[in-house]
Design a protein around this motif. Structure first.
Motif, short mmCIF file in Angstrom:
data_model
loop_
_atom_site.label_atom_id
_atom_site.label_comp_id
_atom_site.label_asym_id
_atom_site.label_seq_id
_atom_site.Cartn_x
_atom_site.Cartn_y
_atom_site.Cartn_z
N HIS A 1 0.84 -1.19 0.00
CA HIS A 1 0.00 0.00 0.00
C HIS A 1 0.89 1.25 0.00
N ALA A 2 0.67 2.09 -0.96
CA ALA A 2 1.47 3.31 -1.07
C ALA A 2 1.36 4.13 0.21
N GLY A 3 2.48 4.64 0.65
CA GLY A 3 2.49 5.51 1.82
C GLY A 3 2.56 4.79 3.13
N SER A 4 2.64 3.44 3.14
CA SER A 4 2.71 2.71 4.40
C SER A 4 3.90 1.77 4.44
N PHE A 5 5.03 2.26 3.99
CA PHE A 5 6.25 1.44 4.03
C PHE A 5 6.62 1.10 5.46
N LEU A 6 6.57 2.08 6.36
CA LEU A 6 6.81 1.81 7.76
C LEU A 6 5.53 1.27 8.40
N VAL A 7 5.70 0.32 9.32
CA VAL A 7 4.55 -0.29 9.97
C VAL A 7 3.72 0.76 10.70
N MET A 8 4.39 1.73 11.32
CA MET A 8 3.67 2.75 12.08
C MET A 8 2.63 3.48 11.23
N ASP A 9 2.93 3.64 9.93
CA ASP A 9 2.03 4.39 9.07
C ASP A 9 0.76 3.61 8.73
N ALA A 10 0.77 2.29 8.95
CA ALA A 10 -0.42 1.49 8.70
C ALA A 10 -1.19 1.20 9.98
N GLU A 11 -0.71 1.72 11.11
CA GLU A 11 -1.33 1.46 12.39
C GLU A 11 -2.17 2.67 12.84
N PRO A 12 -3.23 2.44 13.63
CA PRO A 12 -3.96 3.58 14.19
C PRO A 12 -3.01 4.44 15.02
N GLY A 13 -3.13 5.72 14.87
CA GLY A 13 -2.24 6.61 15.59
C GLY A 13 -0.88 6.77 14.96
N GLY A 14 -0.73 6.24 13.73
CA GLY A 14 0.57 6.29 13.07
C GLY A 14 1.07 7.70 12.82
N ARG A 15 0.16 8.63 12.55
CA ARG A 15 0.58 10.01 12.29
C ARG A 15 1.21 10.63 13.53
N VAL A 16 0.63 10.34 14.68
CA VAL A 16 1.19 10.85 15.93
C VAL A 16 2.53 10.19 16.23
N ASP A 17 2.61 8.88 16.00
CA ASP A 17 3.88 8.17 16.23
C ASP A 17 4.99 8.74 15.36
N ARG A 18 4.69 8.98 14.09
CA ARG A 18 5.71 9.54 13.19
C ARG A 18 6.14 10.93 13.67
N ARG A 19 5.19 11.73 14.08
CA ARG A 19 5.52 13.07 14.58
C ARG A 19 6.45 12.98 15.78
N ASP A 20 6.15 12.05 16.71
CA ASP A 20 6.97 11.92 17.91
C ASP A 20 8.38 11.43 17.59
N VAL A 21 8.48 10.49 16.64
CA VAL A 21 9.81 9.99 16.25
C VAL A 21 10.62 11.10 15.60
N LEU A 22 10.00 11.86 14.72
CA LEU A 22 10.71 12.96 14.08
C LEU A 22 11.15 14.03 15.09
N ALA A 23 10.43 14.11 16.22
CA ALA A 23 10.81 15.06 17.27
C ALA A 23 11.91 14.52 18.17
#
Length: 278
Positions: free
Chosen positions: A59-81
């Motif tokens: 699925h495009a845009g969900s290479f990382l597991v976090m992006d396919a999980e509920p709350g993935g957008r928040v997880d990505r934001r926290d990791v980038l921080a």
């Protein structure tokens, strides 16, 4: 209840826990290792996990597991921080609920960290060369036993600490895939795990199948790496297998055993970020 009574209660619980995991304990069947039903359940769990990861990648845009999980957008934001992310996982089979692995515990965790100021090709090349070598609190020794194109056989001496300290000599098959300039993946499967008796002493020896205490029977790790502004997100999904906990102590011991796998994930992520710090 007084603090003294609380302390005595804790000591009793820990004493029972040590008894339950002692190799001479009457609560453990002599020579017990993972039986056919356990191994079959493990194989189903691994297959279902790897299938889900393949579907996620499709699925495009969900290479990382976090992006396919509920709350993935928040997880990505926290990791980038700069936060280190660790989440519990559980694999289902064909939408029918969790995959059952009889007479064992499956420890399934997902974690991610931002490795700053590095590119995906440079990160993968450095990991393949083992330069610098693995340095983390629960890895006492590491070595490349065999190098092959985009793969290697790796030795790790692992230490697990909680109620007791356990040391293992392990060998892993590791493969690497560079998916262009911005994405890569690697997979590691333990092909040999031996608990050590009296590690670091003249009496040190590897325990044979059925002699060990069953804290670590299987271990797989799946990594994905994705370039982001300022560095690379490294994400790991690990699944490991250990003996089941006696029913009467499951409420106390199961979280303790699970936390060991969680801490190992955290240490691996911290070590990776530190390894490439500039």
């Amino acid at each position: 209840m007084s603090s003294a009574v609380n302390r005595r209660a804790v000591r009793v619980v820990l004493a029972l826990a040590v008894l339950a995991i002692s190799p001479t304990s009457s609560l453990r069947a002599a020579g017990a290792g993972p039986g056919p039903a356990t191994l079959s359940g493990w194989q189903r769990y691994v297959a279902a996990t790897e299938h889900r990861r393949h579907v996620d990648t499709a699925h495009a845009g969900s290479f990382l597991v976090m992006d396919a999980e509920p709350g993935g957008r928040v997880d990505r934001r926290d990791v980038l921080a700069g936060q280190i992310l660790v989440r519990a996982m559980q694999t289902a089979e064909d939408g029918d609920g969790p995959v059952e692995v009889p007479d064992a515990l499956v420890h399934h965790w997902r974690g991610a960290v931002l490795v700053p100021n590095v590119t995906v090709p440079d990160l993968i090349a450095s990991i393949e060369r083992a330069d610098p070598p693995v340095i983390q609190d629960d890895v006492l020794r590491s070595a490349i036993l065999e190098r092959r194109p985009r793969s290697a056989r790796v030795f790790l001496r692992l230490r697990r600490q909680k109620i007791v300290t356990v040391v293992y000599d392990t060998e892993h098959d590791v493969t690497f895939s560079l998916l262009g300039a911005t994405r890569a993946s690697s997979e590691s499967r333990a092909i040999a795990i031996a608990e050590l008796r009296a590690p670091g002493t003249p009496q040190e020896r590897r325990l044979g199948p059925g002699e060990d205490r069953g804290f670590l029977w299987k271990l797989n790790a799946y990594w994905r790496y994705e370039a982001v502004p300022g560095g690379v997100i490294a994400e790991c999904e690990s699944i490991s297998l250990s003996r089941d906990v006696p029913f009467g102590l499951r409420t106390v011991l199961a979280p303790i055993v699970a936390s060991t796998a969680r801490e190992s994930m955290s240490m691996a992520l911290v070590a990776l970020r530190t390894r490439f710090a500039r």
